[in-house]
Scaffold this motif. Structure first.
Motif, PDB file in Angstrom:
ATOM      1  N   LEU A 105       0.811  -1.218   0.000  1.00 29.55           N
ATOM      2  CA  LEU A 105       0.000   0.000   0.000  1.00 29.55           C
ATOM      3  C   LEU A 105       0.844   1.268   0.000  1.00 29.55           C
ATOM      4  O   LEU A 105       0.301   2.374  -0.128  1.00 29.55           O
ATOM      5  N   ALA A 106       2.152   1.117   0.137  1.00 35.55           N
ATOM      6  CA  ALA A 106       3.029   2.285   0.046  1.00 35.55           C
ATOM      7  C   ALA A 106       3.381   2.619  -1.400  1.00 35.55           C
ATOM      8  O   ALA A 106       4.006   3.643  -1.667  1.00 35.55           O
ATOM      9  N   LYS A 107       2.968   1.768  -2.329  1.00 35.71           N
ATOM     10  CA  LYS A 107       3.282   1.975  -3.732  1.00 35.71           C
ATOM     11  C   LYS A 107       1.998   2.213  -4.527  1.00 35.71           C
ATOM     12  O   LYS A 107       0.908   1.856  -4.100  1.00 35.71           O
ATOM     13  N   THR A 108       2.139   2.810  -5.691  1.00 35.75           N
ATOM     14  CA  THR A 108       0.994   3.084  -6.551  1.00 35.75           C
ATOM     15  C   THR A 108       1.287   2.608  -7.962  1.00 35.75           C
ATOM     16  O   THR A 108       2.429   2.352  -8.328  1.00 35.75           O
ATOM     17  N   SER A 109       0.227   2.516  -8.750  1.00 35.86           N
ATOM     18  CA  SER A 109       0.353   2.148 -10.160  1.00 35.86           C
ATOM     19  C   SER A 109      -0.622   3.009 -10.948  1.00 35.86           C
ATOM     20  O   SER A 109      -1.813   3.058 -10.620  1.00 35.86           O
ATOM     21  N   THR A 122      -3.477  14.265 -16.778  1.00 35.61           N
ATOM     22  CA  THR A 122      -3.645  13.753 -15.418  1.00 35.61           C
ATOM     23  C   THR A 122      -3.610  12.235 -15.434  1.00 35.61           C
ATOM     24  O   THR A 122      -4.357  11.600 -16.188  1.00 35.61           O
ATOM     25  N   PRO A 123      -2.752  11.606 -14.618  1.00 33.87           N
ATOM     26  CA  PRO A 123      -2.734  10.140 -14.590  1.00 33.87           C
ATOM     27  C   PRO A 123      -3.981   9.574 -13.933  1.00 33.87           C
ATOM     28  O   PRO A 123      -4.619  10.232 -13.105  1.00 33.87           O
ATOM     29  N   ILE A 124      -4.335   8.358 -14.307  1.00 37.56           N
ATOM     30  CA  ILE A 124      -5.456   7.632 -13.709  1.00 37.56           C
ATOM     31  C   ILE A 124      -4.892   6.404 -13.000  1.00 37.56           C
ATOM     32  O   ILE A 124      -4.123   5.646 -13.590  1.00 37.56           O
ATOM     33  N   PRO A 125      -5.243   6.193 -11.734  1.00 40.18           N
ATOM     34  CA  PRO A 125      -4.728   5.010 -11.036  1.00 40.18           C
ATOM     35  C   PRO A 125      -5.278   3.723 -11.638  1.00 40.18           C
ATOM     36  O   PRO A 125      -6.446   3.659 -12.028  1.00 40.18           O
ATOM     37  N   THR A 182     -12.214   7.438   7.705  1.00 38.42           N
ATOM     38  CA  THR A 182     -11.688   8.500   8.561  1.00 38.42           C
ATOM     39  C   THR A 182     -10.419   9.156   8.019  1.00 38.42           C
ATOM     40  O   THR A 182      -9.870  10.052   8.662  1.00 38.42           O
ATOM     41  N   GLN A 183      -9.958   8.724   6.881  1.00 42.15           N
ATOM     42  CA  GLN A 183      -8.719   9.275   6.333  1.00 42.15           C
ATOM     43  C   GLN A 183      -8.908  10.736   5.954  1.00 42.15           C
ATOM     44  O   GLN A 183      -9.735  11.071   5.102  1.00 42.15           O
ATOM     45  N   ILE A 184      -8.152  11.594   6.585  1.00 41.01           N
ATOM     46  CA  ILE A 184      -8.240  13.035   6.335  1.00 41.01           C
ATOM     47  C   ILE A 184      -7.192  13.474   5.329  1.00 41.01           C
ATOM     48  O   ILE A 184      -7.414  14.376   4.519  1.00 41.01           O
ATOM     49  N   SER A 185      -6.040  12.822   5.361  1.00 41.80           N
ATOM     50  CA  SER A 185      -4.957  13.139   4.446  1.00 41.80           C
ATOM     51  C   SER A 185      -4.091  11.894   4.290  1.00 41.80           C
ATOM     52  O   SER A 185      -4.292  10.889   4.983  1.00 41.80           O
ATOM     53  N   GLY A 186      -3.156  11.966   3.373  1.00 44.74           N
ATOM     54  CA  GLY A 186      -2.207  10.873   3.236  1.00 44.74           C
ATOM     55  C   GLY A 186      -2.505   9.888   2.134  1.00 44.74           C
ATOM     56  O   GLY A 186      -1.646   9.073   1.799  1.00 44.74           O
ATOM     57  N   ASP A 187      -3.707   9.938   1.546  1.00 40.57           N
ATOM     58  CA  ASP A 187      -3.961   9.046   0.427  1.00 40.57           C
ATOM     59  C   ASP A 187      -3.046   9.442  -0.732  1.00 40.57           C
ATOM     60  O   ASP A 187      -2.934  10.634  -1.058  1.00 40.57           O
ATOM     61  N   PRO A 188      -2.376   8.470  -1.368  1.00 39.83           N
ATOM     62  CA  PRO A 188      -1.410   8.827  -2.417  1.00 39.83           C
ATOM     63  C   PRO A 188      -2.030   9.522  -3.623  1.00 39.83           C
ATOM     64  O   PRO A 188      -1.326  10.209  -4.369  1.00 39.83           O
ATOM     65  N   PHE A 189      -3.335   9.388  -3.796  1.00 38.34           N
ATOM     66  CA  PHE A 189      -4.008  10.035  -4.915  1.00 38.34           C
ATOM     67  C   PHE A 189      -4.840  11.236  -4.471  1.00 38.34           C
ATOM     68  O   PHE A 189      -5.487  11.881  -5.296  1.00 38.34           O
ATOM     69  N   GLU A 220     -15.557   6.083  -3.263  1.00 39.81           N
ATOM     70  CA  GLU A 220     -14.112   5.959  -3.449  1.00 39.81           C
ATOM     71  C   GLU A 220     -13.748   5.648  -4.896  1.00 39.81           C
ATOM     72  O   GLU A 220     -12.793   6.197  -5.439  1.00 39.81           O
ATOM     73  N   LEU A 221     -14.513   4.755  -5.535  1.00 36.76           N
ATOM     74  CA  LEU A 221     -14.160   4.235  -6.848  1.00 36.76           C
ATOM     75  C   LEU A 221     -15.026   4.839  -7.950  1.00 36.76           C
ATOM     76  O   LEU A 221     -15.282   4.208  -8.975  1.00 36.76           O
ATOM     77  N   TYR A 222     -15.450   6.065  -7.745  1.00 36.35           N
ATOM     78  CA  TYR A 222     -16.313   6.742  -8.706  1.00 36.35           C
ATOM     79  C   TYR A 222     -15.674   6.760 -10.096  1.00 36.35           C
ATOM     80  O   TYR A 222     -14.487   7.071 -10.258  1.00 36.35           O
TER      81      TYR A 222
END
Length: 434
Positions: free
Chosen positions: A237-241, A311-314, A348-355, A384-386
């Motif tokens: 979860l520390a990495k993205t694609s 803009t990249p798309i995850p 509850t995530q307020i910040s920190g999401d990589p996207f 989340e997955l809109y």
């Protein structure tokens, strides 16, 4: 249907006739004569990912997000109006359905060309070959999953010599999972090296974690909940694609909403009031807040992953993996507190999401039962997955209200098969009623 010889023509005709989502693919291999060379396989590998991320995603997002009521088709083009209306009268001649079917068939063909030919080329180094093969297995699996999400039956391979056979969608999912297993085995036995990243994948695309993420996603759809959970736990979860875009090969969401302008996002993610949380900060990520009434419905301007041409798309979202874990735990009758912890990690995530997709909601305060938490997972996935193309399949898995009695969350259960397929392939199944 002799797909390898005909499908590219079908795709190009469909995209040209619709005049909506034509995408440029400058890295595509020039022809079948090149697939016996190292250079040709590298070009085809670049091209198949780029084709999927542009034309493929365009077709999937346009059709399924309209059907799942996330966006509203309002232009007076026949294709748009038919997809927006849905229901039993959605015609088999609809260009959106043809584009969806044809694009996934084209992805499969490209992947099969890589899978069949790359191992025969001795000049491809093992650490490059493993990445090439892993990516081809990945994208064929993703194309199969898209077909299974839209049609009750589909083919699991293309053919140059005979009309393809169809199998029921559980078998389509099973084949997709088999391919992902092969992909994981390939990159585990010989990890791809820097040559794969520099020559094919680029710095934004993480093949290994994407394989695990798609294993988790597709196994969840197939009802293999333990395998979905196991693979979700393997995703770092520390990495993205991400899919990367340029002005020559632009972001398909940007094209859809800012160039063609035939569709607009429904307000509040298109959700009924009982599924939407006021104050959800993901609203501010996905939407610009500029509201307009279109056809009696409130619509809103889109930003987020559609902000610009580049803009990249995850490929997948970090929080999708957390929600897969929560759902799999619940469907395995596992620990309610463990599932709730995953849900709250998203809520509850307020910040920190990589996207930057942060919900900023208070902790869940409803009933802590399996049914209640599954409903909460569905609500979180919808926000989340809109526009990821996943909601339509979610409506089936979560047994949401269905047409024709209720069109609030989807206006079809499956699509009919496109006329082009039926005209060329006598094995095409009967169309679903709705």
């Amino acid at each position: 249907m002799k797909i390898r010889y005909t499908i590219l023509t079908v795709v190009m005709l469909a995209l040209t006739s619709s005049c909506e989502l034509d995408q440029v693919n400058p890295n595509a291999a020039a022809g079948e004569q090149v697939i016996g060379t190292r250079e040709g396989i590298v070009a085809l590998s670049i091209g198949l990912r780029q084709y999927y991320s542009t034309t493929g995603l365009s077709s999937v997002i346009l059709a399924s997000s309209t059907t799942a009521r996330e966006m509203k088709g309002f232009a007076t083009f026949t294709t748009v109006l038919e997809l927006e209306a849905g229901g039993a009268d959605l015609p088999t001649a609809n260009a959106g359905i043809l584009n969806y079917w044809s694009a996934m068939q084209r992805v499969m063909t490209m992947c099969e060309d890589v899978i069949d030919n790359a191992p025969q080329i001795t000049s491809i180094e093992p650490a490059l070959l493993s990445g090439i093969m892993g990516q081809a297995y990945l994208f064929k699996a993703m194309a199969l999953a898209e077909l299974a999400m839209a049609f009750p039956q589909a083919n699991i391979s293309t053919d140059v010599s005979a009309p393809v056979q169809f199998v029921a969608r559980p078998q389509v999912f099973a084949e997709a999972i088999r391919l992902l297993d092969l992909g994981v085995s390939a990159v585990t036995a010989t990890p791809p090296d820097a040559s794969f990243t520099s020559a094919i994948a680029g710095p934004d695309f993480d093949l290994v974690n994407t394989l695990y993420a798609m294993e988790a996603r597709i196994n969840l759809m197939a009802g293999n909940y333990q395998k979905a959970l196991d693979n979700a736990n393997l995703v770092d979860l520390a990495k993205t694609s991400r899919f990367a875009y340029t002005t020559q090969s632009p972001n398909p969401l940007y094209t859809l909403f800012n160039v063609t302008k035939s569709y607009v996002p429904r307000d509040n993610f298109g959700l009924p009031a009982n599924l939407y949380y006021a104050g959800d900060q993901r609203y501010n990520f996905y939407f610009n807040g500029i509201k307009t009434v279109v056809g009696g419905e409130v619509t809103v301007g889109l930003t987020g992953f559609a902000a610009s041409q580049t803009t990249p798309i995850p490929v997948y979202l970090t929080d999708e993996i957390k929600l897969i874990k929560a759902e799999a735990i619940l469907r395995l009758n596992g620990s309610l507190s463990d599932a709730l912890a995953q849900i709250n990690a998203v809520r509850t995530q307020i910040s920190g999401d990589p996207f930057g997709v942060n919900a900023g909601l208070p902790p869940y305060a409803g009933e802590v039962t399996s049914d209640a938490l599954l409903l909460e997972v569905y609500k979180q996935r919808c926000a989340e997955l809109y526009l990821s193309g996943l909601k339509w399949e979610d409506t089936r898995r979560f047994n949401r209200p269905a047409p024709p009695a209720d069109l609030s969350e989807r206006n079809r259960i499956f699509y009919p098969y496109p006329d082009q397929e039926r005209l060329n392939n006598p094995n095409t199944p009967e169309d679903p009623a709705i």
